[in-house]
Design an enzyme around this catalytic site. Sequence first.
Site, PDB file in Angstrom:
ATOM      1  N   GLU A 175       0.799  -1.226   0.000  1.00 30.61           N
ATOM      2  CA  GLU A 175       0.000   0.000   0.000  1.00 30.61           C
ATOM      3  C   GLU A 175       0.837   1.284   0.000  1.00 30.61           C
ATOM      4  O   GLU A 175       0.756   2.091   0.942  1.00 30.61           O
ATOM      5  CB  GLU A 175      -0.959   0.012   1.198  1.00 30.61           C
ATOM      6  CG  GLU A 175      -1.937  -1.141   1.169  1.00 30.61           C
ATOM      7  CD  GLU A 175      -3.025  -1.050   2.237  1.00 30.61           C
ATOM      8  OE1 GLU A 175      -2.933  -0.185   3.127  1.00 30.61           O
ATOM      9  OE2 GLU A 175      -3.972  -1.839   2.168  1.00 30.61           O
ATOM     10  N   GLU A 358      -5.464  -8.418   0.716  1.00 29.40           N
ATOM     11  CA  GLU A 358      -6.047  -8.106   2.033  1.00 29.40           C
ATOM     12  C   GLU A 358      -7.537  -7.856   1.866  1.00 29.40           C
ATOM     13  O   GLU A 358      -7.944  -7.098   0.988  1.00 29.40           O
ATOM     14  CB  GLU A 358      -5.428  -6.836   2.656  1.00 29.40           C
ATOM     15  CG  GLU A 358      -4.041  -7.032   3.206  1.00 29.40           C
ATOM     16  CD  GLU A 358      -3.484  -5.781   3.884  1.00 29.40           C
ATOM     17  OE1 GLU A 358      -4.272  -4.951   4.399  1.00 29.40           O
ATOM     18  OE2 GLU A 358      -2.247  -5.639   3.910  1.00 29.40           O
TER      19      GLU A 358
HETATM   20  C1  FCB Z   1      -4.253  -2.081   5.637  1.00 32.03           C
HETATM   21  C2  FCB Z   1      -2.850  -2.424   6.090  1.00 32.03           C
HETATM   22  C3  FCB Z   1      -2.801  -3.484   7.154  1.00 32.03           C
HETATM   23  C4  FCB Z   1      -3.905  -3.288   8.171  1.00 32.03           C
HETATM   24  C5  FCB Z   1      -5.234  -3.175   7.479  1.00 32.03           C
HETATM   25  C6  FCB Z   1      -6.403  -3.059   8.425  1.00 32.03           C
HETATM   26  O1  FCB Z   1      -4.275  -0.799   5.090  1.00 32.03           O
HETATM   27  O2  FCB Z   1      -2.081  -2.864   4.989  1.00 32.03           O
HETATM   28  O3  FCB Z   1      -1.547  -3.471   7.746  1.00 32.03           O
HETATM   29  O4  FCB Z   1      -3.630  -2.177   8.927  1.00 32.03           O
HETATM   30  O5  FCB Z   1      -5.219  -2.053   6.637  1.00 32.03           O
END
Ligand code: FCB
Length: 448
Positions: A175, A358
């Site tokens: 990210e 994620e």
């Molecule tokens: C993302 C991050 C991860 C965690 C989630 C909830 O942006 O990559 O580390 O904090 O959010």
Amino acid sequence: MSWEGELTTVPLPDFPAGFRWGVSTSAYQIEGATGVDGRGPSIWDTFAREPGRIVDGSTGDEACDHRHRYAEDIALTAGLGVSAYRFSIAWPRVQPGGAGPANAAGLDFYDRLVDGLLAAGVDPVATLFHWDLPQPLEDAGGWLNRDTAARFAEYADLTAARLGDRVKLWITLNEPFIHMTLGYGIGTHAPGRMLLFDSFPVAHHQLLGHGLAVAALRARSTSEVAIANNYSPVRQVGDTDADRVAARAYDALHNRLFTDPLLGRGYPDAPGFDPAVVRDGDLDVIAAPIDVLGVNYYNPTGIRAPEEGSPLPFEMVPLDGYPRTAFDWPVAPDGLRELLGQLHDRYRDALPPIQVTESGCAYDDVPDADGRVHDPERIAYLDGHVRAVHEAIGAGVPVTGYFVWSLLDNWEWAEGFTKRFGLVHVDYPTQRRTPKSSYTWFRDLIRR
Ligand code: FCB
């Protein structure tokens, strides 16, 4: 024990054979043991110690003590039946000063972790940078300094020299958009700088670091290479031309700035874009082919035109009509479906296979009197998002994997220990791990 669903009545659809199911974590959020193996300080060690930065005043010094309990965490991962585990490597363990030769003791830990995963039948997926920059590099300007890109490639080379024969998928950066905006734009994350749009060099240097690291990884390892970007489909609120301009600007910043150049299109016209930091040849380095595009998705973003005099060319507005997580984020699986379709439409043949690296939600999960942790909201959340991925595949989007954030409740950055994202509950004082009902649900989904 099998989860008896109170929410899911429609059976989940089948996924293509070979679809990669996984869980994700990151080093600073789970490892703890910040003082062992010769690890150096990271920007998060520094930031978390500054008064007022972390809501509960905690640090990642202990986190989930995963550095010591990794064998138990591998067993929990394997118990899910996932084919992959995404973790991150702490740069300050590998190069305590951010430069120079590898610290063997730091790499030894990841060596054991990788071997343990493989022995348990789980593919190691390693992220090289999940926001924990060595502090000495920040002291030299962090990602505002072009040299950090070269340092990152050196670190990638050292890490791949040791683990490149066994890590199955490399993810260079996690990210970069969030790291730029929260870390350097508004300062709510480490390193805590407030440069607003003057933080653009951070975008370019991270992307350059990514491209240089891809080359370093290719030289050492035949494994696949990816980047994990955060995406958020934009929901335009209001219907004026100014609202349209604002929505387009935010979309360029969040969804295109870190993808157009990767996929060979150069930089979009995004707020803050500064051509002065882009040197000849950089765009070719950044556009080095990748094998997988990692997509992290949590929620869509509501955008309308800013008030007069605002320093930003858009205003973020809460989206009505959605259930909300403990983070107050809207639960919108349709946003994931939309975003996957949008990536496909935008990049067509240039788009590599996507893996959702994620996807997950925070709820205030507490053990009941019998010690069980029942989290029906998380099951509903994941159920919806898994279906969204299935629909996207049906519509022709090449999605080949889905990773839940996160295996464990963990240290959620500026939120400290107050947000629980895990399939496994962690009681921090005792470090006791308790699989939640969503763990059983996810295991049963994968088994089918
Ligand atoms: C993302 C991050 C991860 C965690 C989630 C909830 O942006 O990559 O580390 O904090 O959010």
